[in-house]
Design a protein around this motif. Structure first.
Motif, PDB file in Angstrom:
ATOM      1  N   GLU A  60      -5.894   6.057   2.150  1.00 35.00           N
ATOM      2  CA  GLU A  60      -5.014   6.186   2.919  1.00 35.00           C
ATOM      3  C   GLU A  60      -4.314   7.236   3.313  1.00 35.00           C
ATOM      4  O   GLU A  60      -4.338   8.099   4.491  1.00 35.00           O
ATOM      5  CB  GLU A  60      -3.764   5.139   3.513  1.00 35.00           C
ATOM      6  N   VAL A  79      -5.449  -2.713  -4.356  1.00 34.74           N
ATOM      7  CA  VAL A  79      -4.538  -1.748  -3.739  1.00 34.74           C
ATOM      8  C   VAL A  79      -4.489  -0.259  -3.379  1.00 34.74           C
ATOM      9  O   VAL A  79      -4.578   0.516  -2.351  1.00 34.74           O
ATOM     10  CB  VAL A  79      -3.242  -2.757  -3.223  1.00 34.74           C
ATOM     11  N   HIS A 138       2.309   2.159  -3.638  1.00 36.38           N
ATOM     12  CA  HIS A 138       0.988   2.923  -4.144  1.00 36.38           C
ATOM     13  C   HIS A 138       0.779   4.197  -3.535  1.00 36.38           C
ATOM     14  O   HIS A 138       0.501   5.297  -4.484  1.00 36.38           O
ATOM     15  CB  HIS A 138       0.197   2.293  -4.354  1.00 36.38           C
ATOM     16  N   VAL A 150       0.510  -1.311  -0.431  1.00 33.83           N
ATOM     17  CA  VAL A 150      -0.334  -0.008   0.294  1.00 33.83           C
ATOM     18  C   VAL A 150       0.884   1.292  -0.057  1.00 33.83           C
ATOM     19  O   VAL A 150       1.005   2.552  -0.371  1.00 33.83           O
ATOM     20  CB  VAL A 150      -0.309   0.026   1.505  1.00 33.83           C
ATOM     21  N   ALA A 153      -4.814   2.245  -0.897  1.00 33.27           N
ATOM     22  CA  ALA A 153      -3.792   4.001  -0.682  1.00 33.27           C
ATOM     23  C   ALA A 153      -4.819   5.511  -0.638  1.00 33.27           C
ATOM     24  O   ALA A 153      -4.430   6.416  -0.555  1.00 33.27           O
ATOM     25  CB  ALA A 153      -2.818   3.826  -1.934  1.00 33.27           C
TER      26      ALA A 153
END
Length: 287
Positions: free
Chosen positions: A260, A253, A222, A219, A257
């Motif tokens: 996040e 994924v 990315h 992650v 990312a």
């Protein structure tokens, strides 16, 4: 073949030699002949050996052409330029010898002798005045052609005779097997093979295995890739940040990312109105 008088001398020679044998040979026990396995020390006084009892064949010929070819090859004559006088003389001497012993056999040879004499006489005849300018025909041409053809056939016969022949050079063997021991195989046609092949394919599909491979996706990597792309552009459409060729795992994924980054307030996800395109940009941070 030897002349008849030579053959007669050959037949009478063994009897005379045995009759005139010295007494020392008989005395020593060396029997000149054996009769039913028993030694015959003295020949009967009334013994008669007929003249035709012994015949010696030095050369056997298959016919007139064979004899003529033998006379030519033995003296190394050129077959294309046969000296008719010498060959005819030797041929007639042989025919005279076989005529005394076998008249029926000599008839065929006499026909060839007449042909040789005719060729020789035609060669001795002078040419006519109107034929001098023309190229004369060799009277020996037909004979030469027949001799060459016969020689080719004779050589081919020798080659065929050298080939191994059944019952002469080898024999064939036969093996008898009991009928009960012979396996009887069923007849299989193309349709049966096709059905058997389809059955194998069906069984192979039932036993297929699905293998799941584990792919290591980060992650953090990315997230870094998204930030680098947003640094070069002010706004990027939401769908352009995802690579569909990478497959579902990569898209998942990449989406995690992005969430996040949004959670850490590093990016902003905006939409002007409902159902409008969604854009992503770097979060604004005061200097």
């Amino acid at each position: 073949m030897l002349p008849q008088d030579v053959a007669d001398d050959a037949t009478e020679a063994p009897a005379a030699a045995v009759a005139d044998a010295p007494d020392s040979v008989v005395a020593d026990g060396a029997a000149p002949a054996r009769l039913y396995g028993e030694p015959l020390l003295k020949l009967p006084a009334d013994l008669y050996i007929p003249p035709d009892a012994l015949e010696i064949f030095l050369d056997a010929f298959e016919g007139p052409l064979d004899l003529l070819l033998y006379l030519i090859r033995r003296q190394n004559f050129n077959i294309l330029d046969i000296p008719m006088a010498q060959v005819t003389l030797q041929y007639l001497q042989y025919v005279e010898q076989i005529r005394l012993s076998n008249l029926e056999l000599a008839a065929e040879y006499l026909l060839m002798a007449a042909m040789l004499i005719e060729i020789k006489s035609r060669m001795l005849l002078p040419q006519r005045p109107h034929d001098i300018e023309l190229e004369p025909e060799d009277p020996r041409a037909e004979l030469v052609r027949r001799l060459l053809e016969y020689e080719q056939i004779k050589l081919a016969a020798y080659d065929l005779n050298a080939v191994p022949q059944l019952d002469r050079d080898f024999v064939s063997t036969q093996v008898f097997i009991e009928q009960s021991l012979v396996p009887v195989w069923p007849h299989v046609n193309a349709l049966d093979l096709q059905e058997a092949w389809r059955g194998l394919l069906k069984r192979a599909t039932l036993k297929q295995h699905h293998r799941i491979s584990r792919e290591e996706l980060s992650v953090r990597e990315h997230m870094t890739a998204i930030l680098r792309r947003l640094q070069s552009q002010r706004f990027v459409e939401f769908a352009d940040l995802f690579d569909a060729d990478g497959g579902v795992p990569v898209i998942v994924v990449n989406f995690v990312a992005m969430l996040e980054l949004a959670k850490e307030t590093l990016i902003e996800i905006t939409q002007a109105e409902p159902f409008a395109p969604i854009y992503v940009r770097l979060a604004y941070s005061p200097a």
